[in-house]
Design a protein around this motif. Structure first.
Motif, PDB file in Angstrom:
ATOM      1  N   ALA A 111      -3.475  -2.972  -8.519  1.00  0.00           N
ATOM      2  CA  ALA A 111      -4.274  -2.324  -7.482  1.00  0.00           C
ATOM      3  C   ALA A 111      -3.968  -0.831  -7.435  1.00  0.00           C
ATOM      4  CB  ALA A 111      -4.012  -2.979  -6.135  1.00  0.00           C
ATOM      5  N   ARG A 128      -0.036  -5.905  -7.228  1.00  0.00           N
ATOM      6  CA  ARG A 128       0.053  -4.618  -6.524  1.00  0.00           C
ATOM      7  C   ARG A 128       0.096  -3.453  -7.503  1.00  0.00           C
ATOM      8  NH1 ARG A 128       3.986  -7.588  -2.727  1.00  0.00           N
ATOM      9  NH2 ARG A 128       2.663  -8.061  -0.914  1.00  0.00           N
ATOM     10  N   GLU A 178      -3.680 -10.140  -0.065  1.00  0.00           N
ATOM     11  CA  GLU A 178      -2.667  -9.093   0.081  1.00  0.00           C
ATOM     12  C   GLU A 178      -2.898  -7.873  -0.798  1.00  0.00           C
ATOM     13  OE1 GLU A 178       1.392 -10.325   0.373  1.00  0.00           O
ATOM     14  OE2 GLU A 178       0.854 -12.360   1.042  1.00  0.00           O
ATOM     15  N   THR A 179      -3.735  -7.987  -1.836  1.00  0.00           N
ATOM     16  CA  THR A 179      -3.984  -6.821  -2.705  1.00  0.00           C
ATOM     17  C   THR A 179      -5.450  -6.462  -2.824  1.00  0.00           C
ATOM     18  OG1 THR A 179      -4.278  -8.012  -4.811  1.00  0.00           O
ATOM     19  CG2 THR A 179      -2.009  -7.584  -4.085  1.00  0.00           C
TER      20      THR A 179
END
Length: 773
Positions: free
Chosen positions: A88, A85, A136-137
């Motif tokens: 990202a 994260r 999820e990212t």
């Protein structure tokens, strides 16, 4: 005289390997520029050291550790996602999983930790973490997990964009007692070659390479390069080869081992280029050399800097921090090259994502890239209202003389070949400015400084269509369409809108619609009559080649007979829409049931023959490449040389947001801004001198995009487009009316003046000028 490379190399390559380094590097540099031009790539990534435990004990490694020296055997899911994260958020696109090779085979602590995580193998846990990062990212995982077999690659391929394993060497000596790989079962060359071959069978885009300076000979380096080359020839899966120089690290058995010199590293890079060819991506880590040495690496054959992270350190070489991206770009530009970001999957493989990736990965890759296979990083998309980015070039880019020669040929009126046009579309760095300035100078010489436009109204009389073009968000299949209401205007409403347009100062109505199942050739004749009765003096610019073909076919008439009837009924000119890309390789993908290339050209040829002038368009930025753009331009040019019937050329960047083909993940997300500006500039050059008017679509480009296009060879902004609806249906946000005052503002922004024109680029009568004020 025999060479120590006899049996490995032949002819010139053998002589270069044994001869002066300067000659070898010069040959390698020419090959690199032939294969990649001035572009040097890097991947913006985060490094995820999932485990530092490893069953191998390489004598130079500081990455691998033991259970007693690590806080935890494996990173937790939360720790992995925290790193991803952060990456990202920092603009990274890749997550590189680095880890030791099957530590559970050596350490009970690794087996116990895996059991607590719900896994029996490290690779199983890698799969779970890569999937979590991807889902999820959005980062694309690249996995370096050591030796793997067919089943391992099959398990990890759905959750990774690419994988890698350094061959390092083919020397078995180095795995014997006293060698740096002694005690490391996974470093036996035969095992590593078998794993790299298994990746080829699995169609995995793969990174491998050499580690030089650990005791191997130069002959053994060449043997390793040849082994890589032969595997790539068999499977085509080697996306890049790293030539990494050994660095002696404190705390290792090889702390006192001599490091290879810069000259030795340059020799190996150049030999890699000779052995692997001009199209192989060759990488050298930029953090293992001083900044002033990077230019030499580029000259020797490097065209990729590998992964550079703004978030995490190089866990394999922790003593060598990554250079700041600004410094890396500065060093690259100083060498006459252009630094560009890439994905974890290399550009050539990204362009064939369906072959090299699982569907979910392929969709993400495809929607991220331009027609080169590089990610679009400029934040601009056609039709969105995004501000146009600056196309900064930095310093002078190598290869300008080649660009100058192509420009000179175009200015002289020469018909460029496909390869020359492709070279223009590939331009980056200072070459973009070189091309746009040349196009704008040519524009000034040919048509002057006026920015022309026509006052017109769009009348899209129906959006119900029998065809299912993948790029079209305007057409509806029935009155029960999912995306907005379907409609069909009656003839009275068509006439009313035409009369209203005339009263508001329009000199033209542009009429196009879907191919309604109830329409035949008489329908289009009736539409013309309705407009002509309501507004006798207005110019009727109507009917795409598809509509013309549909009308002729339904009445059993030839194209010439039907176009003659349309002309005699009052049709003035035809829009050159439905062209999309004039290459059937692309049309078979985006509009397989539509006109093919030759059918579109034949409608235009016939229209010109019966005295109807037409425009010509291109709709670009979806599934096609630069070669298709070149073919399109040449086909338009050739027909213009034959007939002289085209009034203008209109580039239309693909607006992707609501297009069915994009929503299904089957297309790119429109062109980059660099590509968009080059399309206008290159069209000016390629079509010289046969088509003199190049138009920019304000609907697609927006205000700042139009200003840039006007500095790149454009002289016309099309129509004011009362009631524009096709781009809006695709998700465009740039409005549906651009009045004369706004046209004047666009021109003024580029330092030019606005002039109203007729459809055929004539002077506008006083009545229309007064009504438009």
């Amino acid at each position: 005289m025999s060479s120590c490379y006899d049996g490995l190399l032949e002819g010139e390559d053998r002589a270069l390997a044994s001869g002066p380094l300067d000659a070898l590097i010069a040959r390698s540099e020419r090959m690199t520029m032939a294969g990649f031009g001035p572009i040097v790539t890097y991947s913006r990534k985060v490094f995820i050291p999932l485990t530092k435990l490893c069953r191998d004990v390489c004598h130079y490694c500081t990455f691998a550790s033991t259970p007693s020296r690590v806080d935890t055997a494996y990173m937790s899911r939360e720790a992995v996602l925290a790193v991803a994260r952060a990456g990202a958020a920092a603009g990274c696109r890749e997550a590189l999983f680095t880890l030791g090779d099957r530590p559970e085979a050596r350490y009970a602590a690794a087996r116990e930790a895996l059991g607590q995580l719900g896994h029996s193998t490290t690779l199983s846990y890698v799969e779970e973490m890569a999937r979590a990062v991807l889902d999820e990212t959005g980062l694309l995982p690249h996995i370096n997990a050591g030796l793997m077999d067919d089943a391992d690659y099959a398990a990890l391929r759905p959750v990774s964009a690419s994988m890698g394993l350094m061959l390092e060497t083919v020397s078995e000596r180095l795995s014997q007692k006293g060698g740096p790989h002694h005690g490391s079962p996974d470093k036996w060359p035969a095992h590593r070659l078998a794993s790299i071959e298994a990746a080829g069978r699995a169609a995995v885009p793969f990174t491998t390479g050499l580690l030089i300076g650990i005791g191997e000979t130069r002959e053994e380096r060449i043997e390793a390069l040849i082994a890589i080359r032969d595997l790539h020839r068999r499977y085509g899966h080697i996306q890049e080869v790293i030539i990494q120089n050994f660095r002696a690290k404190p705390g290792t058995l090889m702390v006192d081992h001599p490091e290879p010199s810069l000259e030795d590293h340059l020799w190996t890079i150049a030999m890699a280029r000779l052995v692997l060819g001009p199209d192989m991506v060759i990488q050298a880590p930029p953090n293992l050399h001083a900044p002033e040495e990077l230019a030499a690496l580029l000259r020797a054959g490097v065209n990729d800097w590998g992964g550079v992270s703004p978030v995490t350190p190089d866990h394999v070489n922790p003593e060598a921090p990554w250079p700041h991206l600004a410094l890396l770009e500065q060093a690259t530009v100083a060498a006459g090259r252009v630094l560009r970001e890439r994905l974890a999957i290399g550009p050539a493989y990204a362009l064939e994502a369906d072959r090299w990736s699982e569907p979910a990965i392929a969709r993400k890759v495809r929607q991220s890239i331009d027609a080169r296979g590089l990610p679009v990083t400029d934040g601009w998309h056609a039709g969105t209202g995004d501000l146009a980015p600056a196309l900064a070039s930095g310093g002078a880019t190598a290869g300008s003389a080649e660009i100058d020669a192509i420009i000179a040929a175009a200015r002289s009126g020469e018909r460029l070949d496909e390869d020359a046009i492709i070279r223009l579309f590939e331009a980056d760095g200072s070459h973009v400015e070189q091309i746009t300035q040349a196009a704008d100078r040519l524009r000034r010489e040919v048509v002057g400084d006026a920015v022309t436009h026509v006052i017109n109204r769009n009348i899209n009389y129906t959006n119900i269509c029998l065809y299912k073009c993948g790029f079209c968000a305007f057409s509806k299949g029935s009155t029960k369409a999912m995306r907005g209401p379907a409609y069909r205007l009656d003839l009275e409403e068509v006439g009313r809108r035409a009369a209203e347009a005339w009263d508001r100062g329009a000199t033209e109505v542009c009429l196009q619609g879907g191919i309604h199942p109830d329409y035949d050739g008489n329908t289009y004749l009736s539409v013309i009559k309705a407009v002509r009765d309501a507004a006798p003096g207005i110019h009727i610019h109507a009917f795409s080649p598809l509509e013309v073909t549909h009308g002729a076919t339904t009445l059993g008439l030839s194209l010439e007979d039907y176009l003659t009837q349309l002309r005699d009924a009052g049709l003035s000119t035809l829009p050159g829409t439905a062209a999309e890309i004039l290459d059937d390789e692309i049309r078979d993908i985006i509009c397989p049931d539509k006109l093919n290339t030759q059918e579109w050209l034949e409608v235009m040829r016939t229209a010109h023959r019966v005295g109807l002038r037409t425009t010509a368009t291109i709709m670009y930025g979806h599934v096609e490449g630069y070669r298709h753009w070149a073919r399109h331009l040449l086909r338009v040019r050739d027909l213009q040389v034959e007939t002289g019937g085209f009034t203008e050329f209109v580039p239309l960047p693909f607006v992707h947001m609501e297009a069915p083909i994009w929503r299904k993940g089957r297309s790119r997300s429109g062109p980059s801004f660099r590509e968009t500006i080059l399309m206008h500039a290159v069209a000016r050059l390629v079509l010289n001198p046969v088509i003199v008017n190049i138009q920019a679509s304000w609907v697609k480009l927006g205000a700042t995009g139009v200003a840039a296009a006007l500095r790149a060879g454009v002289n016309d902004l099309g129509g004011t487009l009362m009631d524009e609806s096709i781009t809006r249906a695709a998700g465009g946000l740039n409005g549906q009316l651009c009045d004369p005052a706004q046209m004047a503002a666009y021109a003024a922004e580029a330092g030019r003046h606005s002039v109203q024109r007729t459809t055929l680029y004539g002077r506008v009568a006083a009545r229309e000028l007064e009504a438009a004020e």
